[in-house]
Design an enzyme around this catalytic site. Structure first.
Site, PDB file in Angstrom:
ATOM      1  N   HIS A   1     -10.404  19.334  18.532  1.00  0.00           N
ATOM      2  CA  HIS A   1      -9.237  18.541  18.896  1.00  0.00           C
ATOM      3  C   HIS A   1      -8.951  17.507  17.824  1.00  0.00           C
ATOM      4  CE1 HIS A   1      -6.379  16.469  21.498  1.00  0.00           C
ATOM      5  NE2 HIS A   1      -6.929  15.348  21.107  1.00  0.00           N
TER       6      HIS A   1
ATOM      7  N   ASP B   1      -4.367  12.037  34.197  1.00  0.00           N
ATOM      8  CA  ASP B   1      -4.208  11.478  32.856  1.00  0.00           C
ATOM      9  C   ASP B   1      -2.735  11.388  32.487  1.00  0.00           C
ATOM     10  OD1 ASP B   1      -4.945  10.730  30.080  1.00  0.00           O
ATOM     11  OD2 ASP B   1      -3.996  12.649  29.660  1.00  0.00           O
TER      12      ASP B   1
ATOM     13  N   ARG C   1       0.424   3.533  31.375  1.00  0.00           N
ATOM     14  CA  ARG C   1      -0.117   2.695  30.293  1.00  0.00           C
ATOM     15  C   ARG C   1       0.932   2.459  29.221  1.00  0.00           C
ATOM     16  NH1 ARG C   1      -4.544   6.411  28.402  1.00  0.00           N
ATOM     17  NH2 ARG C   1      -4.724   4.940  26.693  1.00  0.00           N
TER      18      ARG C   1
ATOM     19  N   SER D   1      -9.089   9.636  28.260  1.00  0.00           N
ATOM     20  CA  SER D   1      -7.871  10.447  28.335  1.00  0.00           C
ATOM     21  C   SER D   1      -8.038  11.738  27.528  1.00  0.00           C
ATOM     22  CB  SER D   1      -6.694   9.612  27.807  1.00  0.00           C
ATOM     23  OG  SER D   1      -5.589  10.412  27.483  1.00  0.00           O
TER      24      SER D   1
ATOM     25  N   LYS E   1      -8.995  15.941  29.116  1.00  0.00           N
ATOM     26  CA  LYS E   1      -8.198  17.149  28.892  1.00  0.00           C
ATOM     27  C   LYS E   1      -9.030  18.276  28.280  1.00  0.00           C
ATOM     28  CE  LYS E   1      -5.203  14.293  27.140  1.00  0.00           C
ATOM     29  NZ  LYS E   1      -4.074  13.451  26.699  1.00  0.00           N
TER      30      LYS E   1
HETATM   31  N1  URA Z   1      -3.886  10.522  23.057  1.00  0.00           N
HETATM   32  C1  URA Z   1      -4.277  10.838  24.317  1.00  0.00           C
HETATM   33  O1  URA Z   1      -4.391  12.014  24.649  1.00  0.00           O
HETATM   34  N2  URA Z   1      -4.543   9.860  25.176  1.00  0.00           N
HETATM   35  C2  URA Z   1      -4.429   8.549  24.852  1.00  0.00           C
HETATM   36  O2  URA Z   1      -4.680   7.704  25.689  1.00  0.00           O
HETATM   37  C3  URA Z   1      -4.007   8.235  23.557  1.00  0.00           C
HETATM   38  C4  URA Z   1      -3.752   9.252  22.675  1.00  0.00           C
END
Ligand code: URA
Ligand code: CA
Length: 434
Positions: free
Chosen positions: A82, A161, A168, A183, A187
């Protein structure tokens, strides 16, 4: 349990219990808690932080808030890669076939681009016919038969998320290290990763602008991995200039093919070998990073990685002849050269500005619903450390109409910093955290 008590506890800097974190996330996702309570909690987290255990609990609560993809029908260790998001980041297009050719199954779910960063799914869709919407069954079958599949996210992954991120975004609580770390990791875990290799970008074009911030984020994610039994390695890499030369969808596919032929830009090859070697290492294929590099160089030199890319394209309905004949990819009508207006050394290329310039040409989306033009973009001819004379070409713009041309040229011109002295800011890999 009451949300009020949990918010108060966090506001006062106390550590929340696992059940309290699960309650907040579960109730919020179910629509039983209002945004303002989660926003207050997020702000309290921003100021008082979370322990390693709380951060891991939040990660798992968010990972469990929607579907969890079960990759167990795939044989072998499932390693996910990632990137925290960069400009001209062509790595997945190279790495997926490269690592698969070396024997590690690659089951990659990727996203689309938004704003100044591009997305792997958009890049692959520049290949005529390429289908990125696979069912989970097709996805798994492709990985089992061809060792590789790259698809868009179809399942409902980590909806908590998604909701929390949107909240946020409007409450000034995005840039909390624990919230970002959980976050991202939630994922990856929802997508079925057993081991995770992270490319944490640092610099002007990245989410993390400074080295110190990036180290903290990387350490936090590696620690989450440790807590939840998903071995995680983070590579910190430079995003003070775009990666490689190409920024734009079909242009980046070309760049990836050239790289698989062994003729790619030096920085892109280097990053791919570094990330790939870490993937082989966590998969247990090799003992050391240098052994991993050797294996990857072998599959590059033998042409196996390139054949794997053809395989991947054909398996997903694309025209795999593009690999032998790059003119089969969409091409823009015109190429315009951007010339240096002074002589000197390239000291920096603001990646965010280059990304935004490419977006204005049509290579990216300003809003989620914009339609992108796969053929357009920018090819950087001069990169950090290079010497240029007045009138030398800095970049080539690939365009289909002149609408934004003047503004884009100006934007690109200002993205380049040219100085009298050679400064070495071209270091690519800063650190590996494991
Ligand atoms: N990328 C994400 O997937 N989450 C965040 O909180 C910030 C950047
Ligand atoms: Ca690139």
């Amino acid at each position: 349990m009451r949300a009020y008590d949990i918010i108060l506890k966090k506001r006062n800097g106390k550590e929340l219990a696992t059940a309290e974190i699960e309650f907040l996330i579960g109730e919020y996702t179910a629509g039983r808690l209002p945004d303002y309570q989660l926003a207050a909690w997020a702000m309290a987290v921003f100021f008082t932080g979370m322990s390693k255990r709380e951060t891991a609990d939040l990660t798992m609560a968010m990972a469990d808030s929607g579907d969890r993809i079960d990759l167990s029908p795939i044989q072998g260790v499932k390693v996910d890669k990632h990137s925290t998001g960069g400009v001209g980041d062509t790595t997945t297009l190279v790495l997926a076939p490269l690592v698969a050719a070396a024997g590690v199954p690659v089951a990659k779910m990727s996203g689309r681009g938004l704003g100044h960063t591009g997305g792997t799914i958009d890049k692959l869709e520049a290949i005529p016919g390429f289908n990125t919407s696979l069912s989970l069954e097709e996805f798994i079958a492709n990985v089992n038969h061809r060792q590789v599949a790259v698809a868009g996210q179809t399942s409902n992954l980590a909806p908590a998320d998604k909701q929390l991120y949107a909240l946020r975004d409007v409450t000034a609580t995005v840039d909390s290290i624990s919230l970002i770390a959980s976050s991202i990791m939630s994922k990856k875990i929802a997508a079925g990763a057993e081991k995770i290799v992270l490319d944490v970008k640092v610099g002007s074009g990245a989410f993390m602008k400074t080295y110190e911030q990036a180290v903290k984020l990387a350490e936090s994610m590696v620690e989450i991995g440790r807590q939840v039994n998903r071995q995680t390695v983070a590579v910190l890499s430079n995003m003070d200039q775009p990666l490689g030369q190409a920024v734009g969808n079909a242009l980046e596919v070309k760049e990836a093919v050239k790289t698989l032929y062994g003729e790619g830009p030096e920085d892109l090859i280097k990053l791919c070998l570094t990330l790939g070697a870490q993937m082989l290492k966590v998969a247990g294929m090799v003992e050391t990073e240098s052994e991993g590099r050797e294996q990857l160089k072998e599959v590059l030199n033998s042409g196996a990685a390139l054949r794997k890319f053809k395989d991947l394209i054909a398996a997903q309905g694309g025209n795999s002849s593009v690999v032998d004949d790059l003119t089969l990819l969409p091409a823009a009508k015109k190429q315009i050269e951007l010339k240096a207006q002074k002589e000197g050394y390239i000291a920096g290329i603001d990646a965010e500005e280059v990304g935004l310039a490419a977006m204005s040409l049509g290579a990216g989306r300003e809003t989620k619903d914009d339609i992108i033009d796969p053929s357009v973009g920018v090819v950087l001819q001069a990169k950090v450390g290079d010497q240029v004379n007045y009138g030398d070409t800095l970049a080539t713009l690939h365009i289909n109409d002149d609408a934004n041309l003047m503004a884009v040229k100006e934007q690109l011109q200002s993205a380049y910093t040219i100085t009298d002295e050679q400064s070495d800011k071209s270091k690519l890999i800063y650190k590996i955290i494991e």
